[in-house]
Design a protein around this motif. Sequence first.
Motif, short mmCIF file in Angstrom:
data_model
loop_
_atom_site.label_atom_id
_atom_site.label_comp_id
_atom_site.label_asym_id
_atom_site.label_seq_id
_atom_site.Cartn_x
_atom_site.Cartn_y
_atom_site.Cartn_z
N VAL A 79 1.37 -0.62 12.31
CA VAL A 79 -0.34 -0.49 12.42
C VAL A 79 -1.27 0.70 12.13
CG1 VAL A 79 -1.95 -0.94 13.91
CG2 VAL A 79 -0.02 -2.56 13.75
N THR A 80 -0.20 1.03 12.73
CA THR A 80 -1.10 3.30 12.31
C THR A 80 -1.21 3.08 11.19
OG1 THR A 80 -0.27 3.57 14.86
CG2 THR A 80 -1.42 5.54 12.73
N SER A 81 -0.34 3.19 10.44
CA SER A 81 0.26 3.28 8.54
C SER A 81 -0.64 2.40 8.20
CB SER A 81 1.57 3.09 8.54
OG SER A 81 2.82 3.96 9.33
N LYS A 82 -1.05 1.57 8.41
CA LYS A 82 -1.45 0.60 7.57
C LYS A 82 -3.09 0.33 7.56
CE LYS A 82 0.99 -4.58 7.35
NZ LYS A 82 -0.08 -5.38 8.15
N ILE A 83 -3.89 1.38 9.23
CA ILE A 83 -4.71 1.49 8.90
C ILE A 83 -5.27 2.79 8.25
CG2 ILE A 83 -6.32 2.87 11.11
CD1 ILE A 83 -5.46 0.63 12.70
N ALA A 84 -3.92 3.96 8.24
CA ALA A 84 -4.33 5.53 7.53
C ALA A 84 -4.29 5.32 6.13
CB ALA A 84 -2.97 6.25 7.58
N LEU A 85 -3.46 4.53 5.76
CA LEU A 85 -3.74 3.65 4.63
C LEU A 85 -4.70 2.96 3.69
CD1 LEU A 85 0.11 2.29 3.64
CD2 LEU A 85 -0.55 4.36 2.71
N ARG A 86 -5.17 2.49 4.62
CA ARG A 86 -6.25 1.79 4.38
C ARG A 86 -7.81 2.86 4.59
NH1 ARG A 86 -8.41 -2.62 2.07
NH2 ARG A 86 -10.34 -1.76 1.17
N ASN A 87 -7.42 3.20 5.32
CA ASN A 87 -8.69 4.82 5.27
C ASN A 87 -8.40 5.02 3.71
OD1 ASN A 87 -9.50 4.02 8.35
ND2 ASN A 87 -8.68 5.24 9.15
N ASP A 88 -7.02 5.90 3.49
CA ASP A 88 -7.41 7.10 2.62
C ASP A 88 -8.04 5.68 1.34
OD1 ASP A 88 -6.33 8.73 4.19
OD2 ASP A 88 -3.74 7.79 3.49
N ASP A 123 -9.83 3.15 1.04
CA ASP A 123 -11.38 3.20 1.43
C ASP A 123 -11.18 4.79 0.94
OD1 ASP A 123 -11.28 0.61 2.00
OD2 ASP A 123 -11.46 1.40 4.13
N GLN A 124 -11.28 6.16 0.80
CA GLN A 124 -11.62 7.53 0.79
C GLN A 124 -11.62 7.32 -1.04
OE1 GLN A 124 -9.85 10.30 2.92
NE2 GLN A 124 -10.78 9.94 4.54
N ALA A 125 -10.09 6.72 -1.30
CA ALA A 125 -9.78 6.83 -2.92
C ALA A 125 -10.63 5.90 -3.94
CB ALA A 125 -8.49 6.57 -2.87
N GLU A 126 -11.09 4.89 -2.98
CA GLU A 126 -12.14 4.16 -3.94
C GLU A 126 -13.64 4.50 -3.33
OE1 GLU A 126 -11.92 0.38 -1.71
OE2 GLU A 126 -10.50 0.07 -2.65
N ASP A 127 -14.12 4.86 -2.58
CA ASP A 127 -15.86 5.92 -2.60
C ASP A 127 -15.48 7.12 -3.52
OD1 ASP A 127 -16.18 4.44 -0.44
OD2 ASP A 127 -15.29 5.74 1.27
N VAL A 155 -18.12 7.73 -6.78
CA VAL A 155 -18.46 9.04 -7.01
C VAL A 155 -18.41 9.14 -8.60
CG1 VAL A 155 -18.94 11.68 -6.42
CG2 VAL A 155 -18.52 9.76 -4.77
N LEU A 156 -16.71 9.12 -8.59
CA LEU A 156 -16.39 10.40 -10.33
C LEU A 156 -17.04 9.33 -10.94
CD1 LEU A 156 -12.83 10.86 -9.52
CD2 LEU A 156 -14.71 12.61 -9.63
N ASN A 157 -16.77 7.57 -11.05
CA ASN A 157 -17.32 6.61 -12.19
C ASN A 157 -19.24 6.76 -12.31
OD1 ASN A 157 -14.99 5.66 -12.85
ND2 ASN A 157 -15.44 4.25 -11.00
N LYS A 158 -19.59 7.56 -11.20
CA LYS A 158 -21.03 7.47 -11.58
C LYS A 158 -21.26 9.12 -12.34
CE LYS A 158 -22.71 5.21 -7.15
NZ LYS A 158 -23.27 5.23 -6.00
#
Length: 246
Positions: free
Chosen positions: A31-40, A42-46, A50-53
């Motif tokens: 569960v912790t790994s899934k949460i960390a991966l989800r955060n990573d 989300d950050q990668a998508e953000d 930004v890079l696309n803009k």
Amino acid sequence: KNRNGPWENRRLQEASMRLEQENDDLAHELVTSKIALRNDLDQAEDKADVLNKELLLTKQRLVETEEEKRKQEEETAQLKEVFRKQLEKAEYEIKKTTAIIAEYKQICSQLSTRLEKQQAASKEELEAVKGKMMACKHCSDIFSKEGAVKLATVSREDQGIERDDEKDSLKKQLREMELELAQTKLQLVEAKCKIQELEHQRGALMNEIQAAKNSWFSKTLNSIKTATGTQPLQPPQAAQPPKEST
């Protein structure tokens, strides 16, 4: 078998509890790994957004820069053409002015030579006339021994009509020679003034050429500055055209 039964059951229970604990730990870690991966993620998508803009802005700036570059190239080509025409016109005017100055210098030289010859001829002719008049006993009274004209007038009653006509003719010749000499001097002065005026015009043309060069240089650097964002350089100082001696 009966003696080993309880111990075996305890061992199996401990193994089962240990396995359950490990399973809980693994589940918690998952569960912790899934949460960390989800955060990573989300950050990668953000970051990707930004890079696309930034990429879109960069593409837009690139298009604008290319359009500005095209406009600057067209303006530079137009400036070069205008400068070339102005330079050709100025060079033609300078050649024309130089030819006129040379012609006027030649005329001045010819007038100076002619003036010197006329002065020498007038002096010789005047000396010859004075010599003839001094040799004439009727005409010698109007000249002194040094050859100067006497101020004292002679009455018509003491001289004949023929002597008066001869004196009038000589005076007329002297006036004509003096008038011709004065006209030659005036032509010489006018020619020198014209030469000075033409040299002034040539100097003005040289200054106009240098000003046109500086203007084109400044506009070109300002165009480069607008396209690249650099500061414009200062144009070179205008060189003074050499003064030509008259």
